[in-house]
Every structure is written in structure tokens, then in C-alpha cells.
Design an enzyme around this catalytic site. Structure first.
Site, PDB file in Angstrom:
ATOM      1  N   ASN A   1     -10.925  -2.582  -5.255  1.00 35.93           N
ATOM      2  CA  ASN A   1     -10.152  -1.694  -6.142  1.00 35.93           C
ATOM      3  C   ASN A   1     -10.796  -1.520  -7.527  1.00 35.93           C
ATOM      4  O   ASN A   1     -10.481  -0.565  -8.241  1.00 35.93           O
ATOM      5  CB  ASN A   1      -8.706  -2.183  -6.310  1.00 35.93           C
ATOM      6  CG  ASN A   1      -7.841  -1.985  -5.079  1.00 35.93           C
ATOM      7  OD1 ASN A   1      -6.926  -2.758  -4.821  1.00 35.93           O
ATOM      8  ND2 ASN A   1      -8.102  -0.941  -4.294  1.00 35.93           N
TER       9      ASN A   1
ATOM     10  N   ASP B   1       0.835  -1.209   0.000  1.00 37.43           N
ATOM     11  CA  ASP B   1       0.000   0.000   0.000  1.00 37.43           C
ATOM     12  C   ASP B   1       0.873   1.264   0.000  1.00 37.43           C
ATOM     13  O   ASP B   1       1.986   1.255   0.526  1.00 37.43           O
ATOM     14  CB  ASP B   1      -0.909  -0.020   1.249  1.00 37.43           C
ATOM     15  CG  ASP B   1      -2.092   0.922   1.097  1.00 37.43           C
ATOM     16  OD1 ASP B   1      -2.317   1.455   0.000  1.00 37.43           O
ATOM     17  OD2 ASP B   1      -2.794   1.134   2.114  1.00 37.43           O
TER      18      ASP B   1
HETATM   19  C1  IPE Z   1      -5.484  -2.664  -0.130  1.00 32.80           C
HETATM   20  O1  IPE Z   1      -5.101  -1.352  -0.379  1.00 32.80           O
HETATM   21  C2  IPE Z   1      -5.440  -3.462  -1.370  1.00 32.80           C
HETATM   22  C3  IPE Z   1      -4.114  -3.631  -1.949  1.00 32.80           C
HETATM   23  C4  IPE Z   1      -2.986  -3.311  -1.407  1.00 32.80           C
HETATM   24  C5  IPE Z   1      -4.088  -4.239  -3.235  1.00 32.80           C
HETATM   25  P1  IPE Z   1      -6.178  -0.184  -0.521  1.00 32.80           P
HETATM   26  O2  IPE Z   1      -5.429   1.074  -0.624  1.00 32.80           O
HETATM   27  O3  IPE Z   1      -7.139  -0.486  -1.609  1.00 32.80           O
HETATM   28  O4  IPE Z   1      -6.941  -0.293   0.874  1.00 32.80           O
HETATM   29  P2  IPE Z   1      -7.947   0.704   1.609  1.00 32.80           P
HETATM   30  O5  IPE Z   1      -9.089   0.930   0.689  1.00 32.80           O
HETATM   31  O6  IPE Z   1      -7.191   1.969   1.884  1.00 32.80           O
HETATM   32  O7  IPE Z   1      -8.318  -0.002   2.865  1.00 32.80           O
HETATM   33  C1  IPE Z   2      -1.518   0.263  -3.354  1.00 34.12           C
HETATM   34  O1  IPE Z   2      -1.315   1.620  -3.381  1.00 34.12           O
HETATM   35  C2  IPE Z   2      -1.771  -0.308  -4.711  1.00 34.12           C
HETATM   36  C3  IPE Z   2      -3.149  -0.780  -4.917  1.00 34.12           C
HETATM   37  C4  IPE Z   2      -4.098  -0.792  -4.026  1.00 34.12           C
HETATM   38  C5  IPE Z   2      -3.470  -1.285  -6.231  1.00 34.12           C
HETATM   39  P1  IPE Z   2      -2.514   2.647  -3.388  1.00 34.12           P
HETATM   40  O2  IPE Z   2      -2.889   2.936  -4.789  1.00 34.12           O
HETATM   41  O3  IPE Z   2      -3.640   2.185  -2.530  1.00 34.12           O
HETATM   42  O4  IPE Z   2      -1.838   3.930  -2.730  1.00 34.12           O
HETATM   43  P2  IPE Z   2      -2.462   4.969  -1.717  1.00 34.12           P
HETATM   44  O5  IPE Z   2      -3.047   4.200  -0.584  1.00 34.12           O
HETATM   45  O6  IPE Z   2      -3.505   5.734  -2.490  1.00 34.12           O
HETATM   46  O7  IPE Z   2      -1.319   5.818  -1.300  1.00 34.12           O
HETATM   47 MG    MG Z   3      -4.062   2.447  -0.564  1.00 35.22          MG
END
Ligand code: IPE
Ligand code: IPE
Ligand code: MG
Length: 255
Positions: free
Chosen positions: A70, A22
Site C-alpha cells: 500500500n 477491503d
Molecule cells: C489488502 O487490500 C490490504 C489491506 C486490506 C490493508 P488491497 O486493496 O491493498 O489488496 P489488493 O492490492 O487489491 O490485493
Molecule cells: C481497503 O480498502 C483499505 C486499504 C487497503 C488501506 P481499499 O482502499 O483497498 O478499497 P478498494 O479495494 O480500492 O475498493
Molecule cells: Mg482494495
């Protein structure tokens, strides 16, 4: 004097390491870049971590790459993530084969765009006989629906008379999950400072250790990984028992 991180191999390694990758978006925002640049950089971190885990001989690595939730991100971001996944598979196949890594995927794979799922299944087939390490990508993955699906399939078997409700126990239930033949994760790392599971391996994480770091995923490197593994190595996993029982078992003086 700055605190040095031991780069030595930790004494107790997890058999199964799972990572919630993340913070890609925030990594990019900090640099006034579009979110996709963060995902691109995140893919580089994936490569470094897979190599490090292989070198450490950890047999199972699960990476949470794309959650079921996602799918509700902006269309352009979802498309860019699918393109990155496609590129990753195209680019890494030789590396996976050379390092005898088996690629697997868990999640609602039928929701992936056809060109991505075709390449994914091809890669899984090509690497299926590799046994040194399993790299499991959680794609379009949601743990609650995984559990609900398992319940549905068990119920169908009961209706058909192939299974009796009396047979349903923890072990049988687990055998209906995507992770049926994969051990539960010993350690779950989450980057970017968030302290939640976000629908990841809810059933399987019953006794997992957690390591949350503020480091954003694109900055998570081998050194950060070793820091997490050393932290894990020092922990006492009691599984409901007392410290004394664990100590006696370790020293072999258990009655
Ligand atoms: C969790 O990350 C899913 C992945 C790392 C693929 P998100 O960024 O989607 O999670 P939330 O929505 O902040 O909990
Ligand atoms: C994790 O990084 C990747 C996926 C969930 C696909 P994020 O895209 O959630 O990054 P933040 O949380 O917005 O920084
Ligand atoms: Mg995230």
C-alpha cells in the site's frame, strides 16, 4: 419472508479472528466521493467491529489496515491513511483502556511517519497490561518479508553458534515471526468480494478458515460479523483427520 440472521452468540467462536478490511475505495466511488471518504467510513466500521469482538469475548483480533504494498498508492492517499490512523489512536485510547484491550502492531513499523509511530508505541505501552483482548493492527505489513526476515535472523543465530540448523522446525520458525506469541488465526474474513490473501499471514493461515463476503468494509457491521461467525461455527475443522475421528474426539470416546 426475509431470511433473518441469528443475532445469538454462535456456539464455536474463533480464538483469533483476522480481517482483511477491503473495499473502502469502491464504497466511496459508488457515492461519487473521493477515496478518503471511504477510508473515513472504514474507520467507523473498525470501531463497531472492535466493540462487537470485545463483547463476544474473542481474545485476538487482527486487522489488516495497511500493507507493505500500500506504500505505492498515491502520496495523498497514503498521507490521509496515516492521518486516519493517528486520529484513531488518539480517539480510541480511553475506549481501549476502559475495555481492557491491549493494542499491538505487526509490520515494518519503522516505515511509519514518526508522529504516528510515536503515538502507536505510546498506545501499545499504555495498554500493554490489558489481557481481556488483543487488538493487533497489521501496518506496513507484508507476510513474505516477515518470513524472509525470520529466515535471516535464524541464519544469523546459526552463524553465531546460538542455534543449530537441526533445531529449526515449524515451531521454532514461527517463534521468529511478528506473531510469535499469538495463536494462528482460526478465521480470516475478507470483505469486498476479492478472493486473495494479498500477502497477509501466509505462514500463520495454513489451517485458517476463510470467509469472503461481497460487503464492502465500510458497510461491514455487527450483523455481518455475526453472519460470518455463525458460518464459521458450523464448519468442521479436520486438520487432516477424518470426520469420524473429529466426532469421536468431541464425544470423548476417542481411544
Ligand atoms: C489488502 O487490500 C490490504 C489491506 C486490506 C490493508 P488491497 O486493496 O491493498 O489488496 P489488493 O492490492 O487489491 O490485493
Ligand atoms: C481497503 O480498502 C483499505 C486499504 C487497503 C488501506 P481499499 O482502499 O483497498 O478499497 P478498494 O479495494 O480500492 O475498493
Ligand atoms: Mg482494495
Amino acid at each position: 419472508m426475509t431470511k433473518t440472521i441469528s443475532l445469538k452468540k454462535p456456539a464455536n467462536l474463533p480464538r483469533h479472528l483476522a480481517i482483511i478490511m477491503d473495499g473502502n475505495g469502491r464504497w466511496a466511488r459508488k457515492r461519487y466521493m473521493p477515496r478518503i471518504m471511504g477510508h473515513r467510513q472504514g474507520a467507523k466500521a473498525v470501531k463497531e467491529i472492535v466493540t462487537a469482538v470485545r463483547e463476544l469475548n474473542i481474545p485476538y483480533l487482527t486487522l489488516y489496515a495497511f500493507s507493505k504494498e500500500n506504500w505505492s498508492r498515491p502520496r495523498e492517499e497514503v498521507e490521509a491513511l496515516m492521518d486516519l490512523l493517528y486520529d484513531y489512536l488518539k480517539r480510541e485510547i480511553d475506549e481501549l483502556l476502559g475495555n481492557r484491550i491491549r493494542l499491538r502492531a505487526i509490520g515494518e513499523l519503522d516505515r511509519l511517519p514518526p508522529r504516528v509511530s510515536t503515538l502507536l508505541f505510546e498506545t501499545m505501552e499504555k495498554t500493554a497490561k490489558n489481557y481481556e483482548m488483543q487488538l493487533i493492527l497489521a501496518l506496513s505489513y507484508g507476510s513474505r518479508s516477515e518470513i524472509a526476515e525470520a529466515a535471516k535472523r535464524i541464519a544469523q543465530k546459526c552463524i553465531r553458534g546460538e542455534l543449530s540448523p537441526a533445531d529449526i522446525d515449524e515451531k521454532l520458525f514461527a517463534s521468529f515471526l511478528y506473531t510469535a506469541d499469538i495463536p494462528d488465526p482460526d478465521l480470516i474474513i475478507r470483505t469486498s468480494g476479492e478472493q486473495r490473501l494479498s500477502n497477509f499471514l501466509l505462514y500463520q493461515a495454513a489451517y485458517s478458515e476463510f470467509y469472503m463476503t461481497k460487503t464492502l468494509w465500510p458497510d461491514f457491521d455487527k450483523k455481518e460479523l455475526l453472519k460470518a461467525l455463525h458460518d464459521f461455527s458450523r464448519r468442521e475443522r479436520r486438520f487432516g483427520k477424518t470426520s469420524e475421528q473429529i466426532y469421536l474426539k468431541c464425544t470423548g470416546s476417542e481411544s
